[in-house]
Design a protein around this motif. Structure first.
Motif, PDB file in Angstrom:
ATOM      1  N   THR A 237     -14.416 -23.349   4.764  1.00 34.80           N
ATOM      2  CA  THR A 237     -13.259 -23.696   3.928  1.00 34.80           C
ATOM      3  C   THR A 237     -12.536 -22.484   3.347  1.00 34.80           C
ATOM      4  O   THR A 237     -11.509 -22.642   2.681  1.00 34.80           O
ATOM      5  N   SER A 238     -13.036 -21.295   3.589  1.00 40.30           N
ATOM      6  CA  SER A 238     -12.479 -20.098   2.966  1.00 40.30           C
ATOM      7  C   SER A 238     -11.123 -19.710   3.548  1.00 40.30           C
ATOM      8  O   SER A 238     -10.906 -19.781   4.765  1.00 40.30           O
ATOM      9  N   GLN A 239     -10.224 -19.260   2.690  1.00 40.62           N
ATOM     10  CA  GLN A 239      -8.938 -18.709   3.146  1.00 40.62           C
ATOM     11  C   GLN A 239      -9.156 -17.476   4.027  1.00 40.62           C
ATOM     12  O   GLN A 239      -8.293 -17.138   4.843  1.00 40.62           O
ATOM     13  N   HIS A 240     -10.294 -16.830   3.875  1.00 40.05           N
ATOM     14  CA  HIS A 240     -10.613 -15.654   4.694  1.00 40.05           C
ATOM     15  C   HIS A 240     -10.751 -16.025   6.179  1.00 40.05           C
ATOM     16  O   HIS A 240     -10.542 -15.181   7.044  1.00 40.05           O
ATOM     17  N   LEU A 241     -11.116 -17.261   6.461  1.00 38.98           N
ATOM     18  CA  LEU A 241     -11.251 -17.696   7.850  1.00 38.98           C
ATOM     19  C   LEU A 241      -9.907 -17.729   8.556  1.00 38.98           C
ATOM     20  O   LEU A 241      -9.834 -17.651   9.780  1.00 38.98           O
ATOM     21  N   TRP A 242      -8.841 -17.867   7.784  1.00 39.45           N
ATOM     22  CA  TRP A 242      -7.498 -18.023   8.341  1.00 39.45           C
ATOM     23  C   TRP A 242      -6.751 -16.691   8.427  1.00 39.45           C
ATOM     24  O   TRP A 242      -5.598 -16.657   8.846  1.00 39.45           O
ATOM     25  N   GLY A 243      -7.403 -15.613   7.977  1.00 42.65           N
ATOM     26  CA  GLY A 243      -6.753 -14.301   8.030  1.00 42.65           C
ATOM     27  C   GLY A 243      -5.633 -14.149   7.029  1.00 42.65           C
ATOM     28  O   GLY A 243      -4.713 -13.355   7.226  1.00 42.65           O
ATOM     29  N   LEU A 244      -5.722 -14.897   5.906  1.00 40.50           N
ATOM     30  CA  LEU A 244      -4.642 -14.895   4.913  1.00 40.50           C
ATOM     31  C   LEU A 244      -5.150 -14.598   3.511  1.00 40.50           C
ATOM     32  O   LEU A 244      -4.473 -14.894   2.520  1.00 40.50           O
ATOM     33  N   ALA A 245      -6.333 -14.003   3.423  1.00 40.98           N
ATOM     34  CA  ALA A 245      -6.900 -13.652   2.113  1.00 40.98           C
ATOM     35  C   ALA A 245      -7.651 -12.337   2.232  1.00 40.98           C
ATOM     36  O   ALA A 245      -8.114 -11.958   3.311  1.00 40.98           O
ATOM     37  N   ILE A 246      -7.760 -11.678   1.091  1.00 39.02           N
ATOM     38  CA  ILE A 246      -8.452 -10.383   1.059  1.00 39.02           C
ATOM     39  C   ILE A 246      -9.025 -10.165  -0.335  1.00 39.02           C
ATOM     40  O   ILE A 246      -8.456 -10.628  -1.330  1.00 39.02           O
ATOM     41  N   ASP A 247     -10.167  -9.488  -0.409  1.00 36.84           N
ATOM     42  CA  ASP A 247     -10.767  -9.128  -1.693  1.00 36.84           C
ATOM     43  C   ASP A 247     -10.456  -7.667  -1.987  1.00 36.84           C
ATOM     44  O   ASP A 247     -10.770  -6.782  -1.182  1.00 36.84           O
ATOM     45  N   LEU A 248      -9.839  -7.424  -3.152  1.00 35.77           N
ATOM     46  CA  LEU A 248      -9.351  -6.094  -3.510  1.00 35.77           C
ATOM     47  C   LEU A 248      -9.864  -5.655  -4.878  1.00 35.77           C
ATOM     48  O   LEU A 248     -10.249  -6.489  -5.713  1.00 35.77           O
ATOM     49  N   ARG A 249      -9.830  -4.366  -5.098  1.00 32.32           N
ATOM     50  CA  ARG A 249     -10.100  -3.808  -6.430  1.00 32.32           C
ATOM     51  C   ARG A 249      -8.755  -3.418  -7.049  1.00 32.32           C
ATOM     52  O   ARG A 249      -8.184  -2.387  -6.699  1.00 32.32           O
ATOM     53  N   VAL A 250      -8.285  -4.284  -7.916  1.00 29.32           N
ATOM     54  CA  VAL A 250      -6.975  -4.090  -8.540  1.00 29.32           C
ATOM     55  C   VAL A 250      -7.183  -3.871 -10.033  1.00 29.32           C
ATOM     56  O   VAL A 250      -7.758  -4.718 -10.728  1.00 29.32           O
ATOM     57  N   GLY A 251      -6.703  -2.746 -10.535  1.00 28.01           N
ATOM     58  CA  GLY A 251      -6.944  -2.425 -11.941  1.00 28.01           C
ATOM     59  C   GLY A 251      -5.719  -2.054 -12.735  1.00 28.01           C
ATOM     60  O   GLY A 251      -5.832  -1.710 -13.915  1.00 28.01           O
TER      61      GLY A 251
ATOM     62  N   GLN B  94       0.815  -1.213   0.000  1.00 26.70           N
ATOM     63  CA  GLN B  94       0.000   0.000   0.000  1.00 26.70           C
ATOM     64  C   GLN B  94       0.851   1.266   0.000  1.00 26.70           C
ATOM     65  O   GLN B  94       0.406   2.320  -0.457  1.00 26.70           O
ATOM     66  N   VAL B  95       2.065   1.169   0.507  1.00 22.40           N
ATOM     67  CA  VAL B  95       2.963   2.325   0.488  1.00 22.40           C
ATOM     68  C   VAL B  95       3.312   2.689  -0.963  1.00 22.40           C
ATOM     69  O   VAL B  95       3.429   3.863  -1.315  1.00 22.40           O
ATOM     70  N   LYS B  96       3.451   1.676  -1.805  1.00 24.88           N
ATOM     71  CA  LYS B  96       3.809   1.899  -3.210  1.00 24.88           C
ATOM     72  C   LYS B  96       2.597   2.266  -4.065  1.00 24.88           C
ATOM     73  O   LYS B  96       2.681   3.109  -4.956  1.00 24.88           O
ATOM     74  N   GLN B  97       1.464   1.588  -3.780  1.00 24.31           N
ATOM     75  CA  GLN B  97       0.258   1.803  -4.570  1.00 24.31           C
ATOM     76  C   GLN B  97      -0.973   1.769  -3.667  1.00 24.31           C
ATOM     77  O   GLN B  97      -1.066   0.917  -2.786  1.00 24.31           O
ATOM     78  N   HIS B  98      -1.909   2.681  -3.906  1.00 21.01           N
ATOM     79  CA  HIS B  98      -3.173   2.626  -3.169  1.00 21.01           C
ATOM     80  C   HIS B  98      -4.004   1.492  -3.753  1.00 21.01           C
ATOM     81  O   HIS B  98      -4.292   1.464  -4.956  1.00 21.01           O
ATOM     82  N   ILE B  99      -4.382   0.532  -2.913  1.00 18.96           N
ATOM     83  CA  ILE B  99      -5.135  -0.637  -3.376  1.00 18.96           C
ATOM     84  C   ILE B  99      -6.376  -0.777  -2.500  1.00 18.96           C
ATOM     85  O   ILE B  99      -6.294  -1.259  -1.368  1.00 18.96           O
ATOM     86  N   PRO B 100      -7.535  -0.350  -2.991  1.00 17.68           N
ATOM     87  CA  PRO B 100      -8.756  -0.374  -2.158  1.00 17.68           C
ATOM     88  C   PRO B 100      -9.353  -1.765  -2.021  1.00 17.68           C
ATOM     89  O   PRO B 100      -9.112  -2.665  -2.838  1.00 17.68           O
TER      90      PRO B 100
END
Length: 290
Positions: A222-236, A166-172
């Protein structure tokens, strides 16, 4: 005769002195040796103290293992599938058998199980059965806030890596604000599943008859989100992707465009762990070789 007796007395005194000196020297030797043994025993048994600080509600982290742990390196002579499973076996007590529901999940969401970052924690299996088990596992995690979000938290290593990107690029976030894009509860995972699928769909996935749905939503527990190791981002942009990749974040779930996984490896090392590079509609995914 008197001279002889005097000589004998002198000799006797000499030996007595010598004997006394010998006893003293022996005692000194024993004391020194005893002290030396004690010192060596202490050197062998004394352990370095772990010094860590407690900030807020975060637990004190034992870093003694982190400084001595060596990353696992797969045997390059093995094929991709074997290299991947050899890395997974360092994290999972039991590798699922091919054709099982667990194996299907490992193929789709198992990228995190090759992560060599000693700071992260993984569950002992890839299915958490209910909210209680999920909370029990999540209570052992050290979570850190993701910069520029309201209530988005990830495991510390994953959050730190994302914050560097995030320091290099703003990633919402995908939603722009919500914690649902980050670490989720079991019930949140279930709610997402029920939005896109049902029990009949789950039965087909468990039987190996349906897999496309896994690129849209993960089955309950079963989601990786349960483990705190995944995120949904808007990357363009390429710049955003590059910043994420340089900090160990990759797209590993085929066709799930906003989903990013913290793998903790460099892009150059992904093939060594068996990952296959696959371009789908202009997006690069790193797919497990199962």
């Amino acid at each position: 005769m008197k001279l002889t007796i005097r000589k004998q007395k002198n000799i006797t005194r000499f030996f007595r002195k010598a004997s006394f000196i010998g006893i003293v020297i022996g005692m000194i030797f024993v004391l020194v040796a005893s002290n030396e043994i004690t010192h060596h025993q202490f050197a062998r048994t004394a352990q370095p103290l772990n010094v860590c600080s407690i900030t807020g509600s975060s637990p004190c982290i034992d870093t003694s293992k982190e400084t001595t742990s060596k990353p696992f390196i797969p045997n390059p002579e093995l094929n991709g599938k074997q290299r991947f499973l050899s890395a997974v076996s360092q994290k999972l007590p039991t590798i699922p058998q091919p054709g099982t529901y667990e194996y299907t999940l490992l193929r789709t969401y198992g990228a995190v199980f090759v992560n060599q970052d000693v700071g992260i924690k993984l569950p002992p299996k890839n299915i958490l059965v209910n909210e209680h088990e999920t909370q029990e596992f999540q209570s052992t995690l050290t979570m850190v806030h993701v910069d520029n979000t309201n209530d988005c938290y990830l495991q510390k290593s994953a959050a730190d890596a994302l914050n560097k990107a995030q320091v290099k690029q703003h990633i919402p976030l995908k939603s722009g604000y919500g914690s649902g894009d980050c670490t989720r509860t079991f019930n949140t995972n279930l709610r997402f599943w029920q939005k896109y699928a049902n029990n009949q769909t789950l039965a087909k996935v468990q039987q190996g008859k349906e897999t496309k749905i896994l690129g849209l939503v993960a089955p309950p527990g079963t989601s990786q989100h349960l483990w705190g190791l995944a995120i949904d981002l808007r990357v363009g942009s390429k710049e955003q992707r590059k910043a994420l990749n340089q900090n160990g974040w990759f797209q590993t779930v085929e066709n799930d465009v906003p989903h990013w996984t913290y793998v903790g490896l460099t892009e150059d090392n992904l093939p060594l762990f068996g990952f296959k590079k696959q371009a789908i509609r202009g997006i690069i995914y790193w797919i497990t070789p199962l």
